[in-house]
Design an enzyme around this catalytic site. Structure first.
Site, PDB file in Angstrom:
ATOM      1  N   CYS A 284       4.597  30.595  33.924  1.00 11.97           N
ATOM      2  CA  CYS A 284       4.947  31.901  33.334  1.00 11.97           C
ATOM      3  C   CYS A 284       6.114  32.507  34.098  1.00 11.97           C
ATOM      4  CB  CYS A 284       3.742  32.837  33.393  1.00 11.97           C
ATOM      5  SG  CYS A 284       2.474  32.499  32.201  1.00 11.97           S
TER       6      CYS A 284
ATOM      7  N   GLU B 183       5.880  32.376  37.825  1.00  8.51           N
ATOM      8  CA  GLU B 183       5.648  32.021  39.210  1.00  8.51           C
ATOM      9  C   GLU B 183       6.914  31.428  39.839  1.00  8.51           C
ATOM     10  OE1 GLU B 183       1.875  30.345  37.106  1.00  8.51           O
ATOM     11  OE2 GLU B 183       3.787  31.217  36.437  1.00  8.51           O
TER      12      GLU B 183
END
Length: 805
Positions: free
Chosen positions: A444, A446
């Site tokens: 996502c 990170e």
């Protein structure tokens, strides 16, 4: 720059005919369970009993490479498939065979992410796969070892922690550059030399020898798989009547005979080498987030050399990228029905990154940066996840404008990241600046590092709505009426807001501690989840003869603990402070009574709660409160260590805010019972009334760089905002403001509300409608209705002006 030669054409490029054909095949193919790999894996393990586990796994991968279906579909230029089906869901039987066993009767029709399972595959599963793996999988080990307090929080929707027990590793960026530039055979030569230096009379060396044999085994398997594709392409060329397609098959055959065994020399060879390796690591372990990373950096030398030598045109290169984008969109993530609620839409999270700075601190934008953006504009499918690293100081305005042109299309791409904050996040993970400058977004939002970093970036989620609930009901879960958390006192007895805050922190600390316990157990179970194919491209894994699962990477950090319901927590805190302690508009007892009945018959208290100051509107004391509580949470998480390093926090809900909301009753913020929680660091839907700049100013008060696994901001923009040149410039200015304010990330849905409602009514007419969920893009019609509703209900920004500025 290349974008001027590609994107400003008045007529559609000729290559789009092929791309449209390939795209329609994906869109009209139903996701299907693909059990071929699981069958071959099982047969291999039946043959290799007694050998070390890592070597058994490696032999299974090699057998898959030797025996799996090798298919080249019509019109493909980039070829390869991890399984045997175009939109296949791979089952990793050694990880979680029992998940499919429990859902054999529902997998075809389950609410989230259904897969078609044929009668033949069902019968084979029951006859071959289940009998062998029963009692041997990672997920069964987790189910048997989970502590009671962890189970209590999990089963009552307070935490979600099963995700990594039903998936492989993922959440990593393999060493693609090394595979492409050196070739597998060269790496195998290096491994043999390392093996020659070992002595079986030295304690520990026998285990290292076995592991290096495992690496050599998967290396041989990957070369074999490419050779099989080469043979298949040659076969197709012989029977092909169309001269152009015949030539394409012949070229594919020559390329696969060369790569990834040997170093790539051309642009097409580099792409094909990459993709063969990509399907192999996915075949080894079904998982989300095997991230290609900084593709515009490691592919650029091949593109530049081809252009300079006259071997390729920009248009042909663009077509190859577009074909790769189609391949990214073919596989579907298989996971259990509960995990699918927390990440709905078959998300593969293959995150490609462009832009930012290089390791010398210079502008890294190049021709391929623009072409990769163009590929997403051309193809408009749900994969790859496309991220932008944007350096306000170094990246050119032309690059930012291209980004905004892509945002305007309404595909949910790209995710836009502030490069400076990303670098700080990597440094907070313990990565030196010289390497942190090479970071890439992962999954996502990170943060990751190619071929050097190991961790679960998002091991578990904590429901912050429940933290408020437990504080107000002394550790009792209202839905189950069970006391499952810490006793922090009767809130009626709290004399000051500080008393409430102390109790709230106690509940958060209990949840964090409980998650850490579960994380450590999953780490131990993970030692049996060896991944020699993935480890093959990690230099330090080879040098240490130590698998990725064992901590062989250059850098290892503790697992990520993710917070969901940020705005629900902050708005509830603000309402309690404002209504109970500052203005004394209601007593704590009155508030508790209103919450217990979901505000039924308590319209005056509900109005007070809804009218209380809210996060997302540039209210200084509310935002300061948010800053303080999330600094506390970061401190609390980072106070724990695992065998791999400091535990790490992040704020990214995927789609977990919807199922978590189903577990939480009414909150002091005015949110009614069982409704979705807020997503990411975004305000609650409908409460952000002061415009997008006010949202950014509130979000900027959070300590983003402390949340090293990323912070996610969703915004929804009215499409008409992009209709004029002034509108384009305003969005560019908004993105620059975000960077100036030290916000890490933002992503946009630019879509007409009416279209979403129509798509709910007539899904067959909107198969390809893309929407940004939270950190990833999915097909709107493949999401569950409650997730669709949550997206529809997000605040639509109709102006880029700020009423507080």
């Amino acid at each position: 720059m290349i974008d001027s030669r590609i994107s400003t054409q008045t007529s559609e490029p000729a290559y789009m005919e092929r791309i449209k054909f390939l795209k329609q095949r994906v869109l009209h193919t139903r996701p299907e369970m693909d059990l071929e790999d699981a069958r071959i894996l099982t047969e291999s393990f039946m043959e290799t009993g007694g050998l070390p586990w890592a070597l058994r796994k490696a032999k299974a991968v090699k057998k898959q490479c030797q025996e799996k279906s090798v298919k080249i579909w019509d019109q493909e230029l980039i070829i390869g498939c991890a399984g045997s089906k175009i939109r296949g869901g791979i089952l990793s039987a050694d990880t979680c065979w029992s998940v499919l066993d429990e859902e054999l009767d529902t997998i075809n029709s389950r609410r989230y992410d259904p897969f078609h399972l044929t009668d033949e595959d069902r019968a084979m599963f029951l006859k071959v796969i289940k009998p062998f793996w029963k009692g041997r999988s990672n997920f069964e080990a987790w189910q048997a070892q989970i502590p009671d307090d962890v189970r209590d929080l999990r089963d009552n929707g307070v935490i979600y922690i099963n995700r990594k027990a039903v998936r492989g590793w993922g959440e990593t960026t393999a060493g693609y550059k090394e595979i492409i530039s050196r070739g597998i055979l060269s790496i195998c030569d290096e491994i043999r030399k390392l093996k020659e230096e070992l002595d079986m009379t030295v304690p520990g060396d026998y285990a290292k020898i076995n592991y290096l044999d495992a690496l050599l085994t998967v290396g041989d398997g990957m070369v074999t798989l490419a050779e099989r594709y080469s043979v298949e392409a040659a076969r197709l060329a012989k029977i092909e009547k169309d001269e152009q397609r015949k030539s394409e098959h012949e070229k594919i055959s020559r390329i696969c005979a060369k790569v990834p065994a040997y170093p790539a020399e051309t642009f097409q060879e580099a792409i094909q080498s990459f993709y063969i390796y990509q399907i192999c690591i996915f075949m080894e372990q079904n998982a989300a987030s095997y991230n290609p990373g900084r593709m515009d950096q490691w592919l650029y030398p091949y593109y530049k050399a081809d252009i300079e030598a006259g071997r390729i045109t920009p248009e042909r290169a663009q077509e190859l990228l577009d074909c790769l984008w189609i391949k990214f969109s073919e596989p579907c993530l298989f996971q259990d029905k509960t995990t699918a609620e927390f990440a709905a839409g078959y998300p593969m999270f293959q995150n490609v990154t462009v832009g930012g700075i290089d390791v010398n601190g210079r502008d890294a934008v190049n021709d391929l940066s623009y072409m990769i953006l163009q590929a997403t504009m051309d193809v408009q499918l749900y994969q790859p996840s496309l991220s932008v690293r944007y350096s306000l100081a170094k990246n050119p305005n032309s690059f930012l404008r291209k980004v905004v042109e892509l945002i305007k299309l309404g595909t949910g791409f790209p995710a836009f990241h502030n490069d400076d904050i990303g670098i700080r996040m990597l440094m907070n993970k313990g990565i030196p600046l010289s390497e942190a400058m090479d970071w890439n977004p992962c999954g996502c939002v990170e943060t990751n590092l190619e071929g050097r970093l190991r961790s679960y970036t998002a091991l578990a989620d904590i429901n912050l709505g429940e933290m408020v609930e437990f504080t107000l009901f002394n550790g009792v879960c209202r839905k189950s009426n069970k006391k499952i958390s810490a006793e922090t006192g009767n809130p009626v007895d709290f004399k000051t807001f500080d008393d409430f805050l102390k109790a709230l922190k106690g509940q958060i600390a209990y949840a964090v501690r409980t998650v850490v316990k579960g994380s450590h157990i999953i780490d131990e179970i993970g030692f049996e989840r060896t991944v020699p194919t993935l480890s093959f491209s990690f230099k330090e894994c080879r040098q240490k003869a130590m698998d990725y699962a064992w901590g062989g990477a250059k850098y290892n950090v503790g697992n990520g603990i993710i917070l969901i319901g940020i705005a629900d927590l902050v708005n509830s805190m603000a309402a309690i402070k404002h209504l109970v302690y500052d203005t004394k508009a209601v007593t704590m007892a009155q508030l508790l009574d209103a919450l217990a009945c979901d505000f039924d018959g308590q319209t005056s208290i509900l109005k007070l709660c809804k009218d209380a100051p809210k996060y997302g509107n540039d209210v200084e004391w509310v935002d300061d409160m948010a800053s303080d509580i999330f600094t506390f949470i970061a401190d609390e998480i980072e106070s724990y260590r695992s065998r791999f390093g400091k535990m790490t926090p992040g704020i990214l809900p995927v789609s977990g805010n919807t199922p978590f909301g189903l577990e939480v009753g009414a909150l002091p913020s005015g949110r009614l019972a069982w409704k979705p929680l807020a997503d990411g660091v975004s305000p609650n839907a409908g409460t952000d009334v002061m415009g997008p700049t006010a949202i950014l100013k509130s979000v900027s008060k959070l300590p983003h760089a402390r949340f090293v696994q990323g912070t996610l901001l969703n915004m929804k923009l009215e499409p008409s905002l992009f209709n004029t040149e002034a509108g384009i410039q305003n969005v560019m200015a908004l993105l620059k403001t975000m960077c100036t304010l030290d916000v890490f990330h933002v992503q946009f849905n630019v879509v007409d509300q009416k279209k979403l409602l129509e798509a709910q009514k007539h899904p067959e007419e909107y198969r390809g409608l893309l929407i940004r969920v939270a950190g990833y893009t999915a097909y709107f019609t493949e999401l569950g209705k409650d997730v669709q509703d949550e997206i529809i209900n997000r605040t639509m920004q109709t102006s880029l002006t700020c009423t507080t500025c």
